[in-house]
Design a protein around this motif. Structure first.
Motif, PDB file in Angstrom:
ATOM      1  N   LEU A  99      52.809  11.198  19.711  1.00  0.00           N
ATOM      2  CA  LEU A  99      51.367  11.161  19.486  1.00  0.00           C
ATOM      3  C   LEU A  99      50.664  10.367  20.586  1.00  0.00           C
ATOM      4  O   LEU A  99      49.531  10.677  20.967  1.00  0.00           O
ATOM      5  CB  LEU A  99      51.078  10.534  18.123  1.00  0.00           C
ATOM      6  N   GLY A 100      51.353   9.370  21.125  1.00  0.00           N
ATOM      7  CA  GLY A 100      50.778   8.574  22.199  1.00  0.00           C
ATOM      8  C   GLY A 100      50.494   9.360  23.457  1.00  0.00           C
ATOM      9  O   GLY A 100      49.711   8.920  24.310  1.00  0.00           O
ATOM     10  N   ASN A 101      51.091  10.539  23.601  1.00  0.00           N
ATOM     11  CA  ASN A 101      50.810  11.374  24.763  1.00  0.00           C
ATOM     12  C   ASN A 101      49.376  11.884  24.791  1.00  0.00           C
ATOM     13  O   ASN A 101      48.926  12.419  25.806  1.00  0.00           O
ATOM     14  CB  ASN A 101      51.774  12.570  24.806  1.00  0.00           C
ATOM     15  N   PHE A 102      48.662  11.739  23.665  1.00  0.00           N
ATOM     16  CA  PHE A 102      47.254  12.138  23.658  1.00  0.00           C
ATOM     17  C   PHE A 102      46.380  11.133  24.411  1.00  0.00           C
ATOM     18  O   PHE A 102      45.211  11.409  24.671  1.00  0.00           O
ATOM     19  CB  PHE A 102      46.747  12.259  22.215  1.00  0.00           C
ATOM     20  N   TYR A 103      46.950   9.987  24.774  1.00  0.00           N
ATOM     21  CA  TYR A 103      46.143   8.957  25.428  1.00  0.00           C
ATOM     22  C   TYR A 103      45.590   9.434  26.779  1.00  0.00           C
ATOM     23  O   TYR A 103      44.380   9.370  27.028  1.00  0.00           O
ATOM     24  CB  TYR A 103      46.972   7.686  25.615  1.00  0.00           C
ATOM     25  N   SER A 104      46.471   9.930  27.654  1.00  0.00           N
ATOM     26  CA  SER A 104      46.020  10.377  28.972  1.00  0.00           C
ATOM     27  C   SER A 104      45.015  11.521  28.889  1.00  0.00           C
ATOM     28  O   SER A 104      43.966  11.476  29.543  1.00  0.00           O
ATOM     29  CB  SER A 104      47.220  10.767  29.842  1.00  0.00           C
ATOM     30  N   PRO A 105      45.289  12.583  28.098  1.00  0.00           N
ATOM     31  CA  PRO A 105      44.265  13.624  27.946  1.00  0.00           C
ATOM     32  C   PRO A 105      42.952  13.097  27.387  1.00  0.00           C
ATOM     33  O   PRO A 105      41.876  13.537  27.812  1.00  0.00           O
ATOM     34  CB  PRO A 105      44.922  14.622  26.979  1.00  0.00           C
ATOM     35  N   ALA A 106      43.027  12.156  26.440  1.00  0.00           N
ATOM     36  CA  ALA A 106      41.791  11.605  25.867  1.00  0.00           C
ATOM     37  C   ALA A 106      40.997  10.852  26.927  1.00  0.00           C
ATOM     38  O   ALA A 106      39.762  10.973  26.996  1.00  0.00           O
ATOM     39  CB  ALA A 106      42.121  10.683  24.695  1.00  0.00           C
ATOM     40  N   VAL A 107      41.696  10.083  27.771  1.00  0.00           N
ATOM     41  CA  VAL A 107      41.008   9.371  28.851  1.00  0.00           C
ATOM     42  C   VAL A 107      40.342  10.360  29.804  1.00  0.00           C
ATOM     43  O   VAL A 107      39.191  10.175  30.230  1.00  0.00           O
ATOM     44  CB  VAL A 107      41.996   8.461  29.612  1.00  0.00           C
TER      45      VAL A 107
END
Length: 294
Positions: A99-107
């Protein structure tokens, strides 16, 4: 492999170890208490390192820079990390790692909205791959407590945590570019610790006491988790960006999801299915697409 690439991989690996330790600490410490103790320790580490890296001279912060750094710490650490620990307890380390992989796309998406950056067609495909990868990892397991509703609640809390982390870094990005990094980090951590005390006071009936009985705190494991999982991972993360290109460093940092999934399987005995491995592969591929120049 160059020094920058090595540091980026080390950052991902030590962050994964930290997540596993936080998962174990979550069995005895509620999210707010764990977050407050962890960040207090990390703030102390940052303050000790400041004179070694920058001396004692106070940088020339403007009022807006100081306010944004404090707000970023409150949103991205005080609130987001507390939600992250709660989701970690509910979903397990493996799921939260992916789920933490959404961090870069969110940024990247927030940068499009607030920093006038643009997404390419390939980056939009990458966002879809990340979404599909997380969907695969979010499969229901026989040992899930509370059924599908509890799983969805945990996923929602986890998504909120990752989104708030992304919001916080976009808020402080211009300040980071203009001021010494460790000073900005110290101000952010101060905002986080002060914010956590405020949350504890305002919501004390619902969240419980800010601090547990200190005699019952597993201090050794907490100190190791704070030092390895946050302080060291931050130093390695910065070193990776210093000695290699930002795109390469960011992609290698995303290998943390693989480390977390494998450590959760070997260390915490969480199930490791083919579907989970496929989800990791899709999210890493998606993040790679998202990090291509627009």
């Amino acid at each position: 492999m160059g020094l920058g690439e090595l540091l980026s991989l080390l950052s991902a690996a030590v962050w994964a170890v930290g997540v596993i330790l936080y998962r174990q600490l979550g069995a005895t410490l509620p999210p707010l208490q764990l977050n407050l103790l962890k960040n207090s320790l990390v703030l102390g580490m940052v303050l000790v390192s400041l004179p070694l890296l920058h001396g004692f001279a106070w940088p020339d912060f403007s009022a807006s820079q100081l306010g944004l750094a404090l707000l970023s710490g409150f949103i991205g650490i005080a609130i987001a990390d507390t939600l992250y620990f709660r989701a970690l307890n509910q979903l397990g380390a493996g799921r939260m790692g992916v789920l933490g992989n959404f961090y870069s796309p969110a940024v990247i998406l927030l940068s499009v909205v607030f920093l006038d950056e643009r997404l390419s067609f390939v980056q939009m495909i990458g966002f879809g791959l990340v979404s599909l990868g997380v969907y695969l990892v979010a499969e229901r397991r026989p040992d899930d407590a509370g059924g599908g509703r509890a799983l969805l609640k945990g996923l929602a809390i986890g998504f909120c945590a990752i989104l708030l982390m992304a919001v916080a870094i976009v808020l402080v990005k211009r300040t980071l570019e203009a001021q010494p990094l460790m000073w900005v980090t110290a101000v952010r951590m101060t905002g986080a610790v002060v914010g956590l005390w405020l949350l504890a006071l305002v919501f004390r009936r619902r969240l419980g006491p800010a601090l547990p009985p200190l005699a019952g705190v597993p201090w050794r494991k907490l100190l190791v988790a704070a030092f390895v999982g946050q302080f060291l991972s931050m130093v390695f993360w910065l070193g990776g960006y210093k000695f290699t290109s930002a795109s390469v460093a960011a992609i290698l940092n995303e290998s943390a999801s693989v480390f977390i999934l494998l450590l959760a399987w070997a260390w915490l005995k969480e199930p490791l299915s083919r579907r989970a491995l496929a989800g990791v592969a899709l999210t890493v591929a998606g993040v790679s697409c998202m990090l291509l120049p627009a």
